[in-house]
Scaffold this active site. Structure first.
Site, mmCIF file in Angstrom:
data_model
loop_
_atom_site.group_PDB
_atom_site.id
_atom_site.type_symbol
_atom_site.label_atom_id
_atom_site.label_comp_id
_atom_site.label_asym_id
_atom_site.label_seq_id
_atom_site.Cartn_x
_atom_site.Cartn_y
_atom_site.Cartn_z
ATOM 1 N N HIS A 84 8.031 -12.597 -44.487
ATOM 2 C CA HIS A 84 8.904 -11.530 -46.004
ATOM 3 C C HIS A 84 10.570 -12.382 -45.599
ATOM 4 O O HIS A 84 11.694 -12.248 -44.566
ATOM 5 C CB HIS A 84 8.948 -10.240 -45.538
ATOM 6 C CG HIS A 84 9.578 -9.826 -44.149
ATOM 7 N ND1 HIS A 84 9.058 -8.984 -42.817
ATOM 8 C CD2 HIS A 84 10.944 -8.645 -44.759
ATOM 9 C CE1 HIS A 84 10.045 -8.912 -42.128
ATOM 10 N NE2 HIS A 84 11.080 -8.650 -42.838
ATOM 11 N N GLN A 161 17.910 -11.980 -45.866
ATOM 12 C CA GLN A 161 17.523 -12.512 -43.929
ATOM 13 C C GLN A 161 15.761 -12.469 -44.537
ATOM 14 O O GLN A 161 15.319 -12.315 -45.259
ATOM 15 C CB GLN A 161 17.646 -10.741 -43.472
ATOM 16 C CG GLN A 161 16.571 -10.482 -42.518
ATOM 17 C CD GLN A 161 16.697 -9.111 -41.655
ATOM 18 O OE1 GLN A 161 15.484 -9.095 -42.292
ATOM 19 N NE2 GLN A 161 16.913 -8.927 -40.975
#
Length: 350
Positions: A84, A161
């Site tokens: 993710h 991220q």
């Protein structure tokens, strides 16, 4: 627009880089929009993860002389490599390095892992702006709504991220990331994201509800939710989010969204056209089914679990919520039925 964090941010260099970015930006035009939309690449700088379940962060600095409004997110990633991605808005990034190890729910450290220093995504001013998983497509916000960054906002840096599934071979590198669609047009409707999540443990060979709820405490703000996203790992069967409103002694649960987390984890339209005001409660439930013979904890690795419900919203003529996250202890310590503030709980299996 944003500037790469690997440079020294002198005034002259900022001006020069802004010019370069404007020259090379890709212009995106849409008949649904009444303003110019440009595109900026926020990508990993050819990183080489050498550990499974490594979280890496890379920052960009926003030109402080202007306000920008991010109106779309175009992912450049594949689910076979990337578990993710999250995009954070920060007042200060967690590190001055061009890339660092930023594993969630860990404490900052001066130690290195495979060449990457460890720190949190943000040093201050933590905001989640976007999340992606399971090959979700591009997200475009409704016309006139945008995430404000730069200038007089609290967001001076954007931090990407990425949670990597696997270790890379010696000759492999990765530049996954997000193409940010943005405008310099002033937009009155500012976007924000509110995250409902839990801690907790899922027992072996069981069906467990991971639940959380929080009242909205900020007065004089009317929240207009328009999209939602769910996220679990492999044990998730269904995730649902609700607005809970008390009126004349009656508590009403209105569904914000309900989704199988094994489908593409994109942002989907909110189910009901509702608003959220001070005193309303936001609640979420993840139904988990474990066929494992061991306990599964909420954590950061692919073998752990997560229970996340993201609500994307807009506010008119004011700043987004300062309250960004609602987290509970989760199973076995917190359940809706034990919460004295909740009644008329939906009995449907979600």
């Amino acid at each position: 627009m944003p500037l790469p964090s690997s440079v020294q941010y002198s005034g002259s260099l900022i001006s020069l880089l802004v010019v370069v970015i404007v020259v090379f930006t890709t212009i995106i035009r849409s008949s649904a929009e009444s303003y110019r939309v440009d595109k900026y690449s926020l990508l990993m700088p050819n990183v080489q993860p050498k550990k499974k379940d490594l979280y890496l962060c890379t920052p960009i600095m926003i030109d402080p002389s202007k306000s920008y409004f991010i109106v779309g997110f175009e992912p450049k990633a594949h689910g076979n490599t990337t578990h993710h991605m999250l995009l954070y808005g920060c007042s200060e990034p967690g590190s001055d390095d061009p890339v660092w190890n930023c594993g969630e729910m860990q404490m900052p450290s001066l130690s290195k892992h495979k060449g990457y220093m460890h720190s949190n995504p943000c040093k201050s001013g933590f905001n989640i702006m976007y999340a992606w998983a399971r090959d979700a497509p591009t997200l475009r916000l409704p016309n006139g709504i945008g995430f404000k960054v730069g200038s007089d906002s609290q967001i001076n840096f954007l931090v990407l991220q990425i949670h990597y599934h696997r270790m890379f071979e010696d000759d492999e590198t990765d530049n996954s990331g997000i193409y940010l669609h943005y405008t310099e047009q002033q937009l009155d409707k500012q976007a924000g994201v509110y995250l409902l999540t839990t801690n907790g443990i899922i027992p072996p060979n069981s069906i467990e509800h991971m639940e959380t709820s929080c009242p909205l405490k900020e007065i004089d703000k009317v929240i207009h939710p328009f999209a939602y996203r769910v996220h679990t790992h492999e044990l998730g069967k269904m995730v649902a989010g609700y607005r809970v409103k008390n009126s004349n002694g009656v508590q009403k649960w209105d569904l914000l969204g309900k989704r199988d987390p094994m489908t593409p984890q994109m942002f989907y339209p909110i189910e009901n056209n509702i608003t959220i005001e001070s005193g309303d409660i936001l609640a979420a439930r993840c139904t988990m089914e474990s066929r494992r013979n061991t306990y599964t904890r909420i954590g950061t690795t692919s073998d752990d679990e997560m229970c996340n419900f993201y609500m994307m919203y807009w506010v008119d003529g004011t700043e987004p919520l300062q309250q960004h996250i609602c987290v509970s202890e989760g199973s076995p310590h917190y359940y809706w039925y034990r919460d004295p503030n909740l009644i008329n709980i939906p009995d449907e299996e979600v």
